[in-house]
Design a protein around this motif. Structure first.
Motif, PDB file in Angstrom:
ATOM      1  N   GLN A  96     -35.674  16.849 -32.750  1.00 32.53           N
ATOM      2  CA  GLN A  96     -37.074  16.715 -32.365  1.00 32.53           C
ATOM      3  C   GLN A  96     -38.037  17.072 -33.495  1.00 32.53           C
ATOM      4  O   GLN A  96     -39.248  16.842 -33.360  1.00 32.53           O
ATOM      5  CB  GLN A  96     -37.348  17.543 -31.113  1.00 32.53           C
ATOM      6  CG  GLN A  96     -36.715  16.888 -29.882  1.00 32.53           C
ATOM      7  CD  GLN A  96     -36.953  17.646 -28.602  1.00 32.53           C
ATOM      8  OE1 GLN A  96     -36.878  18.870 -28.565  1.00 32.53           O
ATOM      9  NE2 GLN A  96     -37.247  16.923 -27.541  1.00 32.53           N
ATOM     10  N   LEU A 100     -40.325  14.061 -34.535  1.00 31.95           N
ATOM     11  CA  LEU A 100     -41.518  13.576 -33.847  1.00 31.95           C
ATOM     12  C   LEU A 100     -42.810  13.717 -34.652  1.00 31.95           C
ATOM     13  O   LEU A 100     -43.625  12.779 -34.666  1.00 31.95           O
ATOM     14  CB  LEU A 100     -41.658  14.264 -32.479  1.00 31.95           C
ATOM     15  CG  LEU A 100     -40.951  13.562 -31.312  1.00 31.95           C
ATOM     16  CD1 LEU A 100     -39.437  13.492 -31.534  1.00 31.95           C
ATOM     17  CD2 LEU A 100     -41.253  14.251 -29.991  1.00 31.95           C
ATOM     18  N   GLY A 124     -40.356  10.990 -27.755  1.00 33.21           N
ATOM     19  CA  GLY A 124     -40.437  12.208 -26.949  1.00 33.21           C
ATOM     20  C   GLY A 124     -40.069  11.971 -25.504  1.00 33.21           C
ATOM     21  O   GLY A 124     -39.478  12.840 -24.850  1.00 33.21           O
ATOM     22  N   GLY A 138     -37.020  13.654 -23.920  1.00 28.61           N
ATOM     23  CA  GLY A 138     -37.408  14.534 -22.820  1.00 28.61           C
ATOM     24  C   GLY A 138     -36.620  14.269 -21.557  1.00 28.61           C
ATOM     25  O   GLY A 138     -36.265  15.203 -20.816  1.00 28.61           O
ATOM     26  N   ALA A 195     -45.499  13.321 -22.869  1.00 30.21           N
ATOM     27  CA  ALA A 195     -45.207  12.834 -24.227  1.00 30.21           C
ATOM     28  C   ALA A 195     -46.392  12.041 -24.780  1.00 30.21           C
ATOM     29  O   ALA A 195     -46.770  12.177 -25.939  1.00 30.21           O
ATOM     30  CB  ALA A 195     -43.948  11.979 -24.234  1.00 30.21           C
ATOM     31  N   ALA A 202     -45.878  19.119 -26.048  1.00 32.07           N
ATOM     32  CA  ALA A 202     -44.475  19.407 -26.313  1.00 32.07           C
ATOM     33  C   ALA A 202     -43.839  19.962 -25.066  1.00 32.07           C
ATOM     34  O   ALA A 202     -44.390  20.817 -24.395  1.00 32.07           O
ATOM     35  CB  ALA A 202     -44.340  20.400 -27.447  1.00 32.07           C
TER      36      ALA A 202
END
Length: 292
Positions: free
Chosen positions: A232, A235, A247, A251, A286, A291
């Motif tokens: 991650q 990102l 994301g 996620g 997202a 976050a």
């Protein structure tokens, strides 16, 4: 000669495949601008075709022949009349998609075919990571080619790590389902360390009378979290909508991992999934840049 109409139909075909076969993936890519969205649908459609070779109920010899045909098709993509290959070839002209990653995926699926034939097992986690890099890290790098990112030599390795993280969630979620077809992806070293022998009861549920398998799954879930943490970091290198797409996909899988970590026995008799509402909430966060 491939016309613009052929290309448009090819993208439509790939989008239809993605929407019907990859709901988690499509949740993420729906946040992208159209050009990037259809390019990723093309990438997914070809990756799905290759992956399906390993899962089809066919003799290993037929699967090997199909994988050989897939390798040849990759080398002849620019002259292909197949709609999936037309779309991928066009996407690769528009974006720096690392096409050799598809060959890595073919090599990873070949390992699944070998597993079916020889009951091969992964000796340790390092060996499993190499497999995950082929079948999932390759997808991360293909997606990165479409996303684009700020210049950073670490970016391909971070995309690779995120793909590996997602594959580890797949492995934990599908322990029971894989075992029913004779596949075991949990490293033998870890199984031995926890004293686990994978088996199913008469109802098709994983057997774990001494809770050793649950303890192992819990540890492996924490291991997967480390890979998510590394992956991650990609990102912030992406533009806002690409980061939202990435994301969302990560996620959703993190949400599955959270459920598995909270109660490892959930994977003993079912294939976990998140509700549509939960996925939509992840996508919303997202897109807002929140976050998880």
């Amino acid at each position: 000669m491939i016309t613009d109409a052929d290309t448009s139909r090819a993208y439509w075909h790939c989008t239809a495949i993605t929407r019907s076969a990859a709901r988690n993936f499509y949740y993420g890519i729906s946040l992208l601008p159209k050009d990037k969205r259809v390019a990723l649908c093309a990438v997914y459609a070809l990756a799905r075709r290759i992956d399906d070779i390993g899962d089809e109920p066919a003799p290993p010899a037929e699967k090997r022949a199909a994988l050989d045909a897939a390798r040849r098709a990759l080398s002849e993509m620019d002259t292909a009349a197949d709609p999936v290959l037309i779309a991928v070839a066009d996407a690769a002209r528009r974006y720096p998609i690392p096409l050799p990653a598809f060959t890595e995926l073919v090599d990873g699926v070949a390992l699944d075919v070998e597993m079916d034939l020889t009951e091969r097992r992964y000796a340790d986690f390092g060996e499993l990571v190499r497999y995950c890099r082929r079948v999932a890290g390759s997808i991360g790098r293909l997606c990165l080619g479409v996303f684009g990112c700020r210049p950073d030599p670490e970016a391909p390795r971070l995309a690779d790590a995120l793909g590996i993280a997602l594959q580890q969630v797949n492995i934990l979620r599908d322990i029971r389902e894989d075992l029913t077809v004779g596949r075991v992806y949990l490293p033998q070293e870890d199984l031995d360390r926890f004293g686990v022998r994978l088996a199913l009861d008469e109802r098709g549920r994983l057997i774990d009378p001494e809770h050793r398998l649950a303890a192992l799954v819990s540890e492996l879930a924490e291991r997967a979290r480390w890979w998510f943490g590394r992956g991650q970091r990609l990102l912030p290198l992406l533009d806002r909508r690409s980061a939202a797409c990435c994301g969302t996909m990560s996620g959703i899988y993190r949400g599955l991992l959270d459920r598995i970590a909270a109660d490892p026995t959930l994977v003993f008799d079912q294939r976990l999934s998140l509700s549509t509402r939960h996925k939509a909430a992840i996508a919303g966060r997202a897109l807002l840049g929140v976050a998880r």
